[in-house]
Design a protein around this motif. Structure first.
Motif, PDB file in Angstrom:
ATOM      1  N   GLY A 246     -11.729  -2.155   1.568  1.00 47.16           N
ATOM      2  CA  GLY A 246     -11.492  -3.644   1.014  1.00 47.16           C
ATOM      3  C   GLY A 246     -11.199  -4.500   2.296  1.00 47.16           C
ATOM      4  N   GLN A 247     -10.940  -5.688   1.672  1.00 46.30           N
ATOM      5  CA  GLN A 247     -10.892  -6.840   2.696  1.00 46.30           C
ATOM      6  C   GLN A 247      -9.383  -6.612   3.192  1.00 46.30           C
ATOM      7  OE1 GLN A 247     -12.744  -8.852   4.078  1.00 46.30           O
ATOM      8  NE2 GLN A 247     -11.511  -9.604   5.378  1.00 46.30           N
ATOM      9  N   ASP A 248      -8.327  -6.465   2.437  1.00 50.65           N
ATOM     10  CA  ASP A 248      -6.973  -6.215   2.759  1.00 50.65           C
ATOM     11  C   ASP A 248      -6.366  -4.832   2.845  1.00 50.65           C
ATOM     12  OD1 ASP A 248      -6.934  -9.060   2.687  1.00 50.65           O
ATOM     13  OD2 ASP A 248      -6.357  -9.201   0.337  1.00 50.65           O
ATOM     14  N   LYS A 249      -7.052  -3.744   2.094  1.00 50.16           N
ATOM     15  CA  LYS A 249      -6.789  -2.653   2.335  1.00 50.16           C
ATOM     16  C   LYS A 249      -7.670  -1.665   1.972  1.00 50.16           C
ATOM     17  CE  LYS A 249      -5.709  -2.530  -2.616  1.00 50.16           C
ATOM     18  NZ  LYS A 249      -4.847  -2.399  -3.947  1.00 50.16           N
ATOM     19  N   VAL A 250      -7.437  -0.410   2.214  1.00 44.82           N
ATOM     20  CA  VAL A 250      -8.391   0.648   1.987  1.00 44.82           C
ATOM     21  C   VAL A 250      -7.900   1.579   0.918  1.00 44.82           C
ATOM     22  CG1 VAL A 250      -9.422   2.851   2.995  1.00 44.82           C
ATOM     23  CG2 VAL A 250      -8.910   0.901   4.524  1.00 44.82           C
TER      24      VAL A 250
ATOM     25  N   THR B 193       0.775  -1.361   0.088  1.00 46.78           N
ATOM     26  CA  THR B 193      -0.046  -0.173  -0.017  1.00 46.78           C
ATOM     27  C   THR B 193       0.920   1.316  -0.046  1.00 46.78           C
ATOM     28  OG1 THR B 193      -0.212  -0.224   2.394  1.00 46.78           O
ATOM     29  CG2 THR B 193      -1.914  -1.208   1.445  1.00 46.78           C
ATOM     30  N   ASP B 194       0.311   2.383  -0.433  1.00 52.49           N
ATOM     31  CA  ASP B 194       0.980   3.489  -0.651  1.00 52.49           C
ATOM     32  C   ASP B 194       1.383   4.042   0.891  1.00 52.49           C
ATOM     33  OD1 ASP B 194       0.665   3.817  -3.094  1.00 52.49           O
ATOM     34  OD2 ASP B 194      -1.406   4.751  -2.991  1.00 52.49           O
ATOM     35  N   TYR B 195       0.591   3.796   2.074  1.00 53.02           N
ATOM     36  CA  TYR B 195       0.766   4.329   3.183  1.00 53.02           C
ATOM     37  C   TYR B 195       0.280   3.261   4.263  1.00 53.02           C
ATOM     38  CZ  TYR B 195       1.367   8.835   1.413  1.00 53.02           C
ATOM     39  OH  TYR B 195       2.158  10.162   0.784  1.00 53.02           O
ATOM     40  N   ASP B 196       0.818   3.127   5.564  1.00 48.30           N
ATOM     41  CA  ASP B 196       0.276   2.266   6.496  1.00 48.30           C
ATOM     42  C   ASP B 196      -1.131   2.675   7.115  1.00 48.30           C
ATOM     43  OD1 ASP B 196       2.421   0.606   6.692  1.00 48.30           O
ATOM     44  OD2 ASP B 196       3.406   1.936   7.715  1.00 48.30           O
ATOM     45  N   VAL B 197      -1.250   4.106   7.354  1.00 48.95           N
ATOM     46  CA  VAL B 197      -2.415   4.925   7.857  1.00 48.95           C
ATOM     47  C   VAL B 197      -2.628   6.226   7.030  1.00 48.95           C
ATOM     48  CG1 VAL B 197      -3.461   5.733   9.998  1.00 48.95           C
ATOM     49  CG2 VAL B 197      -1.845   3.862  10.314  1.00 48.95           C
ATOM     50  N   ALA B 198      -3.706   6.313   6.632  1.00 49.70           N
ATOM     51  CA  ALA B 198      -4.195   7.411   5.873  1.00 49.70           C
ATOM     52  C   ALA B 198      -5.169   8.255   7.032  1.00 49.70           C
ATOM     53  CB  ALA B 198      -5.071   7.513   4.824  1.00 49.70           C
TER      54      ALA B 198
END
Ligand SMILES: Cc1cc2nc3c(=O)[nH]c(=O)nc-3n(C[C@H](O)[C@H](O)[C@H](O)COP(=O)(O)OP(=O)(O)OC[C@H]3O[C@@H](n4cnc5c(N)ncnc54)[C@H](O)[C@@H]3O)c2cc1C
Length: 556
Positions: free
Chosen positions: A154-158, A3-8
């Motif tokens: 999503g299941q694995d990422k936002v 992902t681009d980031y851990d947390v947005a």
């Protein structure tokens, strides 16, 4: 998952920026996305002991000295923003049209400079910009003037898609975007209608030329008070509402001529008037309240008034699959007692620990965040009881004067010790576990969330006041019950005078009172209260008090 980031984080207000700083400090890849850009007007200006206490704690735990500087009036003024005001106390002046104005009907609680005061009046546009930029300094990205039009949990990422069609992916999404939280809207999280009992609306602005209340009183209207009213967060209280006066220009170093002003009214009694601007409504209200009006002769607003038709909103849940709502995004009651920022600090603390663990273990199961949700819901519910009870009590000074003490004990006398104890332990051991479990308490969100005797006093006081509202108990009987509860609870040192309703002002500047309270807590208090004092080292306490006394002397 790449992902681009851990947390947005949606929103770079105070809650989003504090969290971003902590996460970035611990090596997480973070981005804050804000629909507006700094510097910008924000509300929530008056800090309390829990605000500064938790901020200092966050600074200690995560080794962020900037938070520690921000946590004291002197540190913030010197290192961060010369436009903040000083808050030496809480002041409540009761107005009742059935009797002549008399300052005998007032309460003042001086924030003890010996233990931790003074607090501050934050000029939020400066503070928020500072904290957002600190987050960037520690490694967070900040995207401003960017709106997210689509959120896919999503299941694995936002996956977020902006209105410029930029795609941003992250492992977890924190919505700290305030009342208009996009996630609350998308996930239909708001209670409709809100579950809050409190009913208040607000009109507020920043003004120039507001006079110190001390200066507009004449002759016998003047009465001694521990500290000047203008150096307090001043609440003019009356049946059905209250007015805040929060000066930024109330000390010799201030570079800010402004004063924050906000009027809260019960909309069931005073609905938003049609065809009248908030400024016209405020001026009409002043005409009805000539003593208060004197403060505003010649004063002008420097920005548009804001009108909020109802302040209260709440959420069924503040967590879900790969997301949470933080701070103002989760709910709000009313600015009375300045609990908003304090709650925000506690929520940031609770979330930081859980989110860092989740990132490390790559496990974002909702169950990991249940304690955080319980805290946010508890903060909202207890704050609702607090403000609703105060609004009911405003109709009768004696009732208010009794309930005021229940608040003081929780706000200033008890939980302060829990925070202090954890800080002493951390200084001694440098082990951050001293700060773990602060949200794992029997009564999350209560002013003193781990003291059964306080919870009993609280429940009984709120029940009596609500019985007054229902017409089942007289204000006089409710007052007597609350005072009896205060006297029999034995949870504060008698030296503080809080159980004596004839004392209206509490001057926290006496070293003798502070020492006597400390000795009472160590030696004579009931067992559960003794436990609160048990971990406080006498030498450390004395050193802290001496340092604070010297700082106070230098300040004056
Ligand atoms: C009238 C009033 C008076 C108050 N007075 C006090 C007080 O005296 N003391 C106190 O402790 N608390 C007070 N509070 C509470 C205090 O304002 C909040 O606790 C505090 O501001 C919470 O900060 P926050 O960062 O969660 O939200 P906010 O400060 O609301 O920040 C939200 C951020 O999100 C951004 N944003 C908005 N929409 C979007 C979007 N769609 N996408 C991305 N970003 C977005 C905004 O630009 C902003 O930067 C008051 C609240 C009100 C309403």
């Amino acid at each position: 998952m790449d992902t681009d980031y851990d947390v947005a984080i949606l929103g770079s207000g105070i809650s989003g920026s504090l969290l971003a700083t902590i996460l970035a400090r611990r090596g997480a890849r973070v981005v804050m996305i804000d629909a507006a850009s700094h510097p910008k007007f924000a509300i929530g200006e008056s800090t309390v002991g829990h605000t500064s206490g938790m901020l200092e704690l966050l600074g200690m735990q995560f080794d962020i000295p900037e938070f520690q500087q921000l946590s004291t009036f002197m540190g913030a003024r010197k290192h961060i923003a010369s436009g903040i005001g000083i808050k030496r106390g809480f002041a409540f002046i009761h107005h009742d049209k059935s009797r002549p104005f008399d300052l005998d009907y007032s309460n003042q609680l001086v924030i003890s400079p010996i233990l931790h005061g003074p607090e501050a009046h934050w000029y939020r546009q400066d503070i928020d910009a500072y904290v957002a930029h600190i987050a960037v300094r520690y490694g967070s990205d900040l995207k401003q003037q960017l709106r997210i039009k689509d959120i896919d949990l999503g299941q694995d990422k936002v996956t977020l898609v902006s209105d410029r069609d930029e795609r941003i992916t992250c492992r977890y999404l924190v919505d700290a975007a305030g009342p208009n939280s996009p996630v609350a809207r998308q996930q239909a999280l708001r209670d409709t209608p809100t579950r809050c009992k409190t009913h208040s609306r607000s009109i507020f602005t920043h003004m120039i030329g507001v006079k110190p209340f001390d200066d507009v009183l004449v002759g016998s209207e003047r009465k001694p008070s521990p500290v000047p009213w203008f150096q307090c967060t001043l609440h003019h209280i009356f049946d059905g509402g209250w007015l805040w006066v929060i000066p930024f220009n109330n000390h010799k170093w201030s570079t800010n001529p402004l004063c924050s002003v906000g009027l809260q009214l019960d909309p069931r009694r005073w609905p938003v008037p049609e065809g009248v601007t908030p400024e016209q409504e405020f001026n009409a209200w002043l005409k009805e309240n000539p003593i208060v009006e004197r403060q505003f002769v010649g004063a002008r607003s420097v920005r548009e008034w804001v009108s909020v038709p109802r302040l209260q909103y709440s959420s069924k849940r503040t967590i879900g699959h790969r997301y949470c709502l933080l701070g103002h995004a989760s709910g709000f009651i009313d600015p009375l007692f300045s609990r908003g920022l304090a709650g925000t600090m506690m929520s940031v603390h609770s979330l930081s620990l859980r989110l860092l663990d989740a990132l490390k273990e790559d496990d974002f199961d909702v169950s990991r965040f249940e304690t955080f949700d319980r805290l946010q819901q508890g903060l909202l519910n207890h704050n609702d009881q607090l403000v609703n009870s105060a609004f009911i009590a405003f109709r009768d000074f004696e009732l208010w004067n009794a309930f005021f003490r229940v608040w003081v004990i929780g706000e200033a006398a008890l939980d302060f010790l829990r925070l202090l104890k954890a800080k002493f332990e951390f200084k001694e051991t440098r082990d951050e576990r001293a700060f773990h479990g602060m949200d794992e308490v029997p009564y999350p969100g209560l002013l003193c969330p781990d003291e059964a005797a306080y919870k009993k006093l609280w429940d009984e006081s709120v029940a009596s006041i609500e019985a007054v509202e229902r017409g089942e108990m007289s204000a006089k009987d409710a007052t007597a019950r609350i005072v009896h509860g205060l006297q029999s609870a034995q949870i504060v040192s008698p030296a503080l005078g809080l159980t004596d309703p004839s004392r209206h002002h509490f001057d926290g500047r006496s070293v003798a009172d502070a020492l006597s309270a400390f000795a009472w807590g160590k030696l004579s208090a009931p067992e559960s209260i003794k436990q609160r004092y048990a971990g406080l080292p006498a030498g450390g306490m004395l050193r802290m008090m001496m340092n604070n006394v010297v700082s106070a002397a230098l300040r004056s």
